[in-house]
Design an enzyme around this catalytic site. Structure first.
Site, PDB file in Angstrom:
ATOM      1  N   ASP A   1      12.904  14.700 -11.678  1.00 35.97           N
ATOM      2  CA  ASP A   1      13.241  13.816 -12.797  1.00 35.97           C
ATOM      3  C   ASP A   1      12.292  14.174 -13.938  1.00 35.97           C
ATOM      4  O   ASP A   1      11.087  13.947 -13.872  1.00 35.97           O
ATOM      5  CB  ASP A   1      13.080  12.357 -12.372  1.00 35.97           C
ATOM      6  CG  ASP A   1      13.576  11.373 -13.437  1.00 35.97           C
ATOM      7  OD1 ASP A   1      13.540  11.729 -14.630  1.00 35.97           O
ATOM      8  OD2 ASP A   1      13.980  10.255 -13.075  1.00 35.97           O
TER       9      ASP A   1
ATOM     10  N   ARG B   1      38.876  11.266 -16.018  1.00 39.50           N
ATOM     11  CA  ARG B   1      37.841  11.175 -14.976  1.00 39.50           C
ATOM     12  C   ARG B   1      37.551  12.563 -14.390  1.00 39.50           C
ATOM     13  O   ARG B   1      36.508  12.798 -13.787  1.00 39.50           O
ATOM     14  CB  ARG B   1      38.248  10.189 -13.881  1.00 39.50           C
ATOM     15  CG  ARG B   1      37.231  10.095 -12.740  1.00 39.50           C
ATOM     16  CD  ARG B   1      37.251   8.769 -11.973  1.00 39.50           C
ATOM     17  NE  ARG B   1      38.576   8.284 -11.682  1.00 39.50           N
ATOM     18  CZ  ARG B   1      39.392   8.762 -10.724  1.00 39.50           C
ATOM     19  NH1 ARG B   1      38.967   9.759  -9.964  1.00 39.50           N
ATOM     20  NH2 ARG B   1      40.589   8.270 -10.536  1.00 39.50           N
TER      21      ARG B   1
HETATM   22  C1  PLP Z   1      15.316   5.194 -17.389  1.00 36.39           C
HETATM   23  C2  PLP Z   1      14.998   6.154 -16.335  1.00 36.39           C
HETATM   24  C3  PLP Z   1      15.910   6.406 -15.293  1.00 36.39           C
HETATM   25  C4  PLP Z   1      17.227   5.685 -15.163  1.00 36.39           C
HETATM   26  O1  PLP Z   1      18.074   5.961 -16.236  1.00 36.39           O
HETATM   27  P1  PLP Z   1      19.192   4.944 -16.787  1.00 36.39           P
HETATM   28  O2  PLP Z   1      19.825   5.736 -17.864  1.00 36.39           O
HETATM   29  O3  PLP Z   1      18.495   3.696 -17.222  1.00 36.39           O
HETATM   30  O4  PLP Z   1      20.115   4.671 -15.641  1.00 36.39           O
HETATM   31  C5  PLP Z   1      15.553   7.351 -14.348  1.00 36.39           C
HETATM   32  N1  PLP Z   1      14.365   8.004 -14.398  1.00 36.39           N
HETATM   33  C6  PLP Z   1      13.480   7.782 -15.385  1.00 36.39           C
HETATM   34  C7  PLP Z   1      12.191   8.527 -15.392  1.00 36.39           C
HETATM   35  C8  PLP Z   1      13.755   6.860 -16.380  1.00 36.39           C
HETATM   36  O5  PLP Z   1      12.857   6.625 -17.345  1.00 36.39           O
END
Ligand code: PLP
Length: 383
Positions: free
Chosen positions: A175, A57
Site C-alpha cells: 500500500d 461493469r
Molecule cells: C484511505 C486509505 C485506504 C482506504 O481507501 P478508501 O479510498 O478510503 O477506501 C487504504 N490505505 C491507506 C494507506 C489509506 O490512507
C-alpha cells in the site's frame, strides 16, 4: 532509482483516445451476435480489452484511460481501478486466495485494512507481524504478504527490497498511498501489486473516492475477474477526476512536501512536542530509504503531544487546519489516530503499531507554510 518521466502521463489527450471523455453509458449496442458473445467470454476471463464493451461493469473507457495513465506512472504492465481503496484491497485479498489461504500482514497498517483483515469477514487466515519477524510468520499455505510504506500513522518506512528477499517469490502487496506514484514505485523494488487509495493524493481535492492496483498483467486479469464478479467498479466521473488529478500530482506533492519539511523541523524544536515522526528526519529513517526507495519524504507529519487531553485540545484550537480524517488534499487536515482512524484496530494493534494517546497526524496541504506554522504555533501555545 529510475527517474520518472515528468510529462508522459500528464498529457490529457495523447495517451488514450477516450481519455478526455466521460462515458456514462451502462449498456452498449451489441453489434454482431458472435462478437458480443465472444467479448463477454473474454471479459469474464479478465482480459484488458475485448471488441465489444457490452456492459459498463465489464469495461468503461474513461476508467481504462485512468488505469493506463496510472500504470505508466507506476511503471507496471497494467492497473485495475476500483470504487475505493478498500474495494481495491478486498479484490487483492480475494485474488490472492488462488495462491494460498493464509495472509501475512506487516503492522502498522491503515486502520481499515487492519480491521478488514482482523474481522474475519473474508474468511481469511491472517497472521499479523512486524517486518523484522516476517520470516517466522510465513507458512507453506501463505498466499500473500501485505506491507504499507510509509505506514499509517507513524510514517515508519519499510524496505521493500528487504521484504522481497525474506519472502522469496510469494506475492506481495504494497500500500503506497502515502508516497504516491511520484515519490515511490514499489514494483521496481519487488512488489507484485501496488495499491493506492486514489481518494487521497491522486484525486487530491477531497471530492472523489477511488482505489487502484498497479500490477503485472497476470494479476491484473485476476483482479478484473473479481471486479466484474463483485461489482466494485470505479464510477466514470470519478475516473475522469482521478485522471485529471494525475496531471497536477507532481506539483501538488512537491509543494506539500516542501511545507512538510519546514513544519516537521519546527515542530521538532517546539517544547510542547514530545516527538516528531517524519521520514525526512534522520532518526525516522535509520535505513536511509529516502533517496533510495523514495524520492522524497512526502507530506505527512505525525507528532506526539503530552497525552490524550492535549491532543484533543490542539485539534480544537486549530483555526486554519481542519480537524478531519483522510489526507492528500489541497487543505491541511489534522486527526487523532487513537480515537479515529485506528479506533477499530484495538488496544493491542495500536500498541503494536506505535499509536499512542498523544499522537496526532497532520496531512500537509497547499496553504502558505507560514500560515500553517502560525496556526500550529498558536494552538501549541495554548496547551
Ligand atoms: C484511505 C486509505 C485506504 C482506504 O481507501 P478508501 O479510498 O478510503 O477506501 C487504504 N490505505 C491507506 C494507506 C489509506 O490512507
Amino acid at each position: 532509482m529510475k527517474n520518472l518521466s515528468k510529462t508522459e502521463f500528464i498529457t490529457h489527450t495523447s495517451s488514450h483516445d477516450d481519455g478526455a471523455l466521460i462515458d456514462m453509458r451502462t449498456s452498449l449496442p451489441l453489434g454482431p451476435p458472435q462478437e458480443a458473445a465472444d467479448s463477454l467470454t473474454s471479459w469474464a476471463e479478465g482480459v484488458k480489452k475485448a471488441p465489444n464493451p457490452v456492459y459498463s461493469r465489464l469495461y468503461n473507457p474513461t476508467v481504462a484511460a485512468f488505469e493506463e495513465a496510472l500504470a505508466k506512472v507506476e511503471g507496471t504492465d497494467s492497473a485495475v481501478a476500483f470504487a475505493s481503496g478498500m474495494a481495491a484491497i478486498t479484490a487483492v485479498l480475494l485474488a490472492a486466495k488462488s495462491s494460498g489461504s493464509h495472509v501475512v500482514a506487516v503492522r502498522p497498517l491503515y486502520g481499515g485494512t487492519d480491521f478488514l483483515l482482523a474481522s474475519g469477514l473474508l474468511g481469511l487466515d491472517v497472521t499479523f507481524t512486524r517486518a523484522e519477524e516476517l520470516a517466522k510468520a510465513i507458512r507453506p499455505e501463505t498466499g500473500l504478504v501485505i506491507v504499507e510504506t510509509p505506514a499509517n500513522p507513524t510514517l515508519e518506512l519499510i524496505d521493500i527490497e528487504q521484504i522481497r528477499k525474506r519472502i522469496g517469490d510469494l506475492p506481495m502487496m504494497v500500500d503506497s498511498t502515502f508516497a504516491t506514484p511520484i515519490l515511490q514505485n514499489p514494483a521496481a523494488f519487488g512488489a507484485t501489486m501496488v495499491v493506492h487509495s486514489a481518494t487521497k493524493y491522486i484525486g487530491g481535492h477531497s471530492d472523489v473516492l477511488g482505489g487502484v492496483v498497479a500490477t503485472n498483467e497476470e494479476w491484473a486479469q485476476k483482479l478484473r475477474q473479481i471486479r466484474i464478479a463483485t461489482g466494485g467498479v470505479l464510477h466514470p466521473e470519478a475516473a475522469y477526476l482521478l485522471r485529471r488529478g494525475l496531471a497536477t500530482l507532481p506539483l501538488r506533492v512537491e509543494a506539500a512536501q516542501a511545507s512538510a519539511i519546514t513544519l516537521a523541523n519546527r515542530l521538532r524544536e517546539h517544547q510542547a512536542v514530545a516527538k516528531v515522526y517524519f521520514p525526512g528526519l534522520k532518526e525516522c529513517d535509520p535505513q536511509g530509504l529516502v533517496g533510495r526507495q523514495m524520492r522524497g519524504p512526502g507530506a505527512m507529519v505525525s507528532f506526539e503531544v503530552q497525552g490524550l487531553k492535549e491532543a484533543q485540545a490542539l485539534m480544537s484550537h486549530m483555526q486554519l487546519i481542519t480537524p478531519a480524517v483522510s489526507l492528500g488534499s489541497t487543505d491541511s487536515l489534522i486527526q487523532h489516530p487513537a480515537s479515529l482512524t485506528h479506533q477499530l484496530v484495538g488496544d493491542e494493534g495500536r500498541k503494536e503499531g506505535g499509536v499512542g494517546p498523544g499522537l496526532l497526524r497532520l496531512s500537509v496541504g497547499l496553504e502558505d507554510v507560514e500560515d500553517l506554522w502560525r496556526d500550529l504555533d498558536q494552538g501549541l501555545a495554548q496547551l
